[in-house]
Write a protein that holds these residues in place. Structure first.
Motif, mmCIF file in Angstrom:
data_model
loop_
_atom_site.group_PDB
_atom_site.id
_atom_site.type_symbol
_atom_site.label_atom_id
_atom_site.label_comp_id
_atom_site.label_asym_id
_atom_site.label_seq_id
_atom_site.Cartn_x
_atom_site.Cartn_y
_atom_site.Cartn_z
ATOM 1 N N ARG A 68 47.265 26.817 38.210
ATOM 2 C CA ARG A 68 46.554 27.576 39.234
ATOM 3 C C ARG A 68 46.954 29.052 39.168
ATOM 4 O O ARG A 68 47.997 29.404 38.618
ATOM 5 C CB ARG A 68 46.860 27.019 40.619
ATOM 6 C CG ARG A 68 46.412 25.561 40.801
ATOM 7 C CD ARG A 68 46.879 24.996 42.116
ATOM 8 N NE ARG A 68 46.454 23.613 42.282
ATOM 9 C CZ ARG A 68 45.336 23.241 42.898
ATOM 10 N NH1 ARG A 68 44.533 24.169 43.415
ATOM 11 N NH2 ARG A 68 45.011 21.964 42.992
ATOM 12 N N ALA A 69 46.113 29.881 39.766
ATOM 13 C CA ALA A 69 46.382 31.318 39.789
ATOM 14 C C ALA A 69 47.522 31.616 40.762
ATOM 15 O O ALA A 69 47.542 31.115 41.888
ATOM 16 C CB ALA A 69 45.123 32.075 40.197
ATOM 17 N N GLU A 70 48.477 32.442 40.322
ATOM 18 C CA GLU A 70 49.599 32.850 41.171
ATOM 19 C C GLU A 70 49.444 34.280 41.660
ATOM 20 O O GLU A 70 50.243 34.741 42.475
ATOM 21 C CB GLU A 70 50.909 32.714 40.401
ATOM 22 C CG GLU A 70 51.208 31.287 39.967
ATOM 23 C CD GLU A 70 52.534 31.167 39.252
ATOM 24 O OE1 GLU A 70 53.581 31.164 39.926
ATOM 25 O OE2 GLU A 70 52.510 31.066 38.009
ATOM 26 N N VAL A 71 48.426 34.966 41.177
ATOM 27 C CA VAL A 71 48.106 36.318 41.649
ATOM 28 C C VAL A 71 46.595 36.407 41.829
ATOM 29 O O VAL A 71 45.827 35.649 41.222
ATOM 30 C CB VAL A 71 48.583 37.396 40.649
ATOM 31 C CG1 VAL A 71 50.092 37.403 40.554
ATOM 32 C CG2 VAL A 71 47.954 37.194 39.274
ATOM 33 N N SER A 72 46.172 37.324 42.681
ATOM 34 C CA SER A 72 44.737 37.558 42.892
ATOM 35 C C SER A 72 44.255 38.597 41.883
ATOM 36 O O SER A 72 44.697 39.752 41.930
ATOM 37 C CB SER A 72 44.488 38.041 44.320
ATOM 38 O OG SER A 72 44.841 37.048 45.258
ATOM 39 N N ALA A 73 43.396 38.157 40.989
ATOM 40 C CA ALA A 73 42.901 39.059 39.946
ATOM 41 C C ALA A 73 41.611 38.493 39.367
ATOM 42 O O ALA A 73 41.234 37.349 39.627
ATOM 43 C CB ALA A 73 43.943 39.252 38.850
ATOM 44 N N VAL A 74 40.949 39.317 38.559
ATOM 45 C CA VAL A 74 39.705 38.923 37.891
ATOM 46 C C VAL A 74 40.041 38.316 36.534
ATOM 47 O O VAL A 74 40.930 38.806 35.821
ATOM 48 C CB VAL A 74 38.772 40.128 37.729
ATOM 49 C CG1 VAL A 74 37.508 39.742 36.958
ATOM 50 C CG2 VAL A 74 38.410 40.706 39.084
ATOM 51 N N LEU A 91 48.690 30.906 24.951
ATOM 52 C CA LEU A 91 47.917 31.563 26.006
ATOM 53 C C LEU A 91 46.598 30.849 26.226
ATOM 54 O O LEU A 91 45.845 30.591 25.279
ATOM 55 C CB LEU A 91 47.683 33.030 25.640
ATOM 56 C CG LEU A 91 46.955 33.881 26.683
ATOM 57 C CD1 LEU A 91 47.756 33.959 27.971
ATOM 58 C CD2 LEU A 91 46.689 35.278 26.130
ATOM 59 N N LEU A 92 46.290 30.543 27.497
ATOM 60 C CA LEU A 92 45.063 29.845 27.849
ATOM 61 C C LEU A 92 44.088 30.758 28.596
ATOM 62 O O LEU A 92 42.906 30.816 28.272
ATOM 63 C CB LEU A 92 45.380 28.619 28.709
ATOM 64 C CG LEU A 92 46.370 27.610 28.135
ATOM 65 C CD1 LEU A 92 46.583 26.475 29.110
ATOM 66 C CD2 LEU A 92 45.885 27.080 26.792
ATOM 67 N N VAL A 93 44.587 31.456 29.621
ATOM 68 C CA VAL A 93 43.749 32.320 30.458
ATOM 69 C C VAL A 93 44.513 33.623 30.695
ATOM 70 O O VAL A 93 45.719 33.609 30.963
ATOM 71 C CB VAL A 93 43.409 31.655 31.807
ATOM 72 C CG1 VAL A 93 42.560 32.590 32.659
ATOM 73 C CG2 VAL A 93 42.690 30.335 31.583
ATOM 74 N N ARG A 94 43.791 34.749 30.612
ATOM 75 C CA ARG A 94 44.388 36.049 30.914
ATOM 76 C C ARG A 94 43.640 36.671 32.087
ATOM 77 O O ARG A 94 42.413 36.757 32.075
ATOM 78 C CB ARG A 94 44.333 36.975 29.703
ATOM 79 C CG ARG A 94 44.903 38.371 30.000
ATOM 80 C CD ARG A 94 44.857 39.305 28.803
ATOM 81 N NE ARG A 94 45.934 39.029 27.868
ATOM 82 C CZ ARG A 94 45.771 38.567 26.642
ATOM 83 N NH1 ARG A 94 44.540 38.297 26.202
ATOM 84 N NH2 ARG A 94 46.795 38.356 25.837
ATOM 85 N N LEU A 95 44.405 37.149 33.099
ATOM 86 C CA LEU A 95 43.844 37.799 34.275
ATOM 87 C C LEU A 95 44.019 39.315 34.159
ATOM 88 O O LEU A 95 44.860 39.804 33.404
ATOM 89 C CB LEU A 95 44.538 37.290 35.543
ATOM 90 C CG LEU A 95 44.525 35.776 35.762
ATOM 91 C CD1 LEU A 95 45.281 35.422 37.033
ATOM 92 C CD2 LEU A 95 43.103 35.233 35.827
ATOM 93 N N ASP A 96 43.209 40.049 34.919
ATOM 94 C CA ASP A 96 43.285 41.509 34.916
ATOM 95 C C ASP A 96 44.626 41.954 35.513
ATOM 96 O O ASP A 96 44.974 41.604 36.647
ATOM 97 C CB ASP A 96 42.130 42.078 35.740
ATOM 98 C CG ASP A 96 42.083 43.587 35.660
ATOM 99 O OD1 ASP A 96 42.764 44.160 34.804
ATOM 100 O OD2 ASP A 96 41.356 44.190 36.479
ATOM 101 N N LYS A 198 43.901 29.180 43.205
ATOM 102 C CA LYS A 198 42.649 28.691 42.605
ATOM 103 C C LYS A 198 42.950 27.954 41.304
ATOM 104 O O LYS A 198 43.759 28.392 40.486
ATOM 105 C CB LYS A 198 41.709 29.865 42.312
ATOM 106 C CG LYS A 198 40.405 29.468 41.636
ATOM 107 C CD LYS A 198 39.528 30.658 41.369
ATOM 108 C CE LYS A 198 38.259 30.279 40.607
ATOM 109 N NZ LYS A 198 37.432 29.320 41.343
ATOM 110 N N GLU A 199 42.273 26.802 41.084
ATOM 111 C CA GLU A 199 42.449 26.019 39.864
ATOM 112 C C GLU A 199 41.840 26.766 38.681
ATOM 113 O O GLU A 199 40.696 27.217 38.733
ATOM 114 C CB GLU A 199 41.789 24.654 39.998
ATOM 115 C CG GLU A 199 42.434 23.763 41.055
ATOM 116 C CD GLU A 199 41.779 22.403 41.123
ATOM 117 O OE1 GLU A 199 40.862 22.157 40.322
ATOM 118 O OE2 GLU A 199 42.173 21.597 41.975
#
Length: 382
Positions: A68-74, A91-96, A198-199
């Motif tokens: 899940r997301a640990e920070v709020s980002a795009v 690496l699976l997902v990269r956030l802004d 968020k998942e």
């Protein structure tokens, strides 16, 4: 007119003769005995089948992670799709991370300034300490310098903590695989706004599959750790799996009144797909009885029959069937047949009760007769 009448009589006589010939042929076919080979017969014998509570459930991985997301980002990048294998740390997902990097830079500057303030306060304290020892400074000035030094040190520790927090937030913008496995479910796409919690993606280890089943609570007393379980998995090519009970929950589900049972695969090889429905039976005991497979049964509504061969005739026998053995797919026969009876292995739909049966031997395959034509054709070709 006389000629037409003669032709009509001739056609009528021919049709009558054909009808008689057809009736004779059908009568001859009916009275002609049914020829069967020894391989078409099954001898009834006593066998053992397992009895125990029915277990139903699904195949689930023991090792799974819901990232899940640990920070709020795009969401900037999604590097893996469903079904793709991943390695630990990949690496699976990269956030802004734009705002988080700015915060890290600000925290670094604040820490650097705090470090300079502390160094200056430390030097001033040391000078006043030397002067006070020589009697050239008051004790009050030394105490004030010590207070400033301690305050600067506290500010430096707090600034370093903010730097660590900013770096942790920066690392959390990169979602990495916690272990070797497979991506089972991707929940986000590029451009989505990921709020905290968020998942994002699910990762499972297909090598850790187990059978998570449910058993009726009224048969809980029959369950023991280490018991063998035979079950089938829906949609999987292998006909049957064997496992052993690892754990039995001490409390039943409040809604379904069923007890959860965890079953490990005996050979360590289970399906690679999670969520498949499975059903089987726990072997809490064995019972000896006459056994008959489904292929030898004839169903008519709720009734079951078998074709018995006795004294050269067919007999349609009504059966009283018991439980089905999940391992071999055979049914226990409670009544209708005896040990040593012969029944048709795969009966057809055109059989008649009381029909005569003739047992014929299976003709052997003559290798010479198969080779001769090939040799002769070769000779003729020459």
């Amino acid at each position: 007119m006389a000629l037409a009448t003669a032709l009509t009589c001739a056609v009528a006589l021919s049709l009558t003769a054909c009808g008689k010939d057809k009736a004779k042929t059908e009568a001859a076919a009916t009275t002609e005995p049914l020829q069967i080979a020894p391989e078409d017969l099954r001898h009834m014998s006593v066998g053992a089948y397992a009895v125990g509570p029915v277990i139903t459930g699904s195949i689930q991985p023991e090792k799974r992670a819901d990232l899940r997301a640990e920070v709020s980002a795009v969401v900037q990048q999604v590097l893996k799709e469903n079904g793709q294998q991943v390695k630990k740390g990949e690496l699976l997902v990269r956030l802004d991370d734009t705002s988080i990097r700015d915060g890290l830079a600000s925290a670094d500057e604040a820490a650097r300034a705090s470090a300079q303030t502390f160094e200056q306060a430390e030097r001033q304290y040391q000078r006043l300490k030397t002067l006070q020892a020589q009697g050239m400074s008051s004790l009050q000035a030394l105490e004030d310098a010590e207070l400033r030094r301690n305050g600067a040190q506290s500010d430096l520790v707090a600034a370093k903590a903010r730097v660590v927090t900013a770096r942790q937030l920066l690392q959390r913008t990169e979602v990495r695989a916690p272990f070797d496995g497979v991506v089972s479910e991707r929940k986000v796409s590029i451009g989505d706004t990921a709020q905290v919690g968020k998942e994002l993606v699910k990762v499972i280890d297909p090598r850790s599959m187990r059978f998570e089943g449910l058993v009726s609570a009224d048969r809980m007393h029959e369950l023991k750790v280490g018991q063998q379980v035979n079950f089938r998995v829906n949609g999987y090519s292998q006909s049957e799996f064997v496992g052993k009970i690892r754990r039995v929950d001490a409390a039943a589900n409040a809604t379904s009144r069923q007890v959860e049972v965890l079953v490990d695969f005996a050979d360590g090889k289970g399906p690679d797909v999670a969520g498949l429905y499975a059903e089987g039976r726990v072997e809490s005991g064995t019972v000896r009885s006459l056994m008959l497979p489904e292929a030898s049964l004839l169903r008519s509504g709720d009734e079951a029959y078998a074709w018995r061969v006795k004294d050269g005739k067919l007999a349609k026998v009504k059966l009283d069937l018991g439980e089905r053995d999940a391992r071999r797919g055979e049914y226990a026969v409670r009544n209708g047949l005896n040990e040593g009876d012969q029944v048709l292995r795969s009966p057809g739909s055109n059989l008649k009760d009381g029909q005569a049966v003739k047992l014929v031997a299976t003709p052997p395959v003559n290798a010479a007769s198969v080779v001769k034509p090939a040799a002769s054709s070769t000779a003729s070709g020459k």
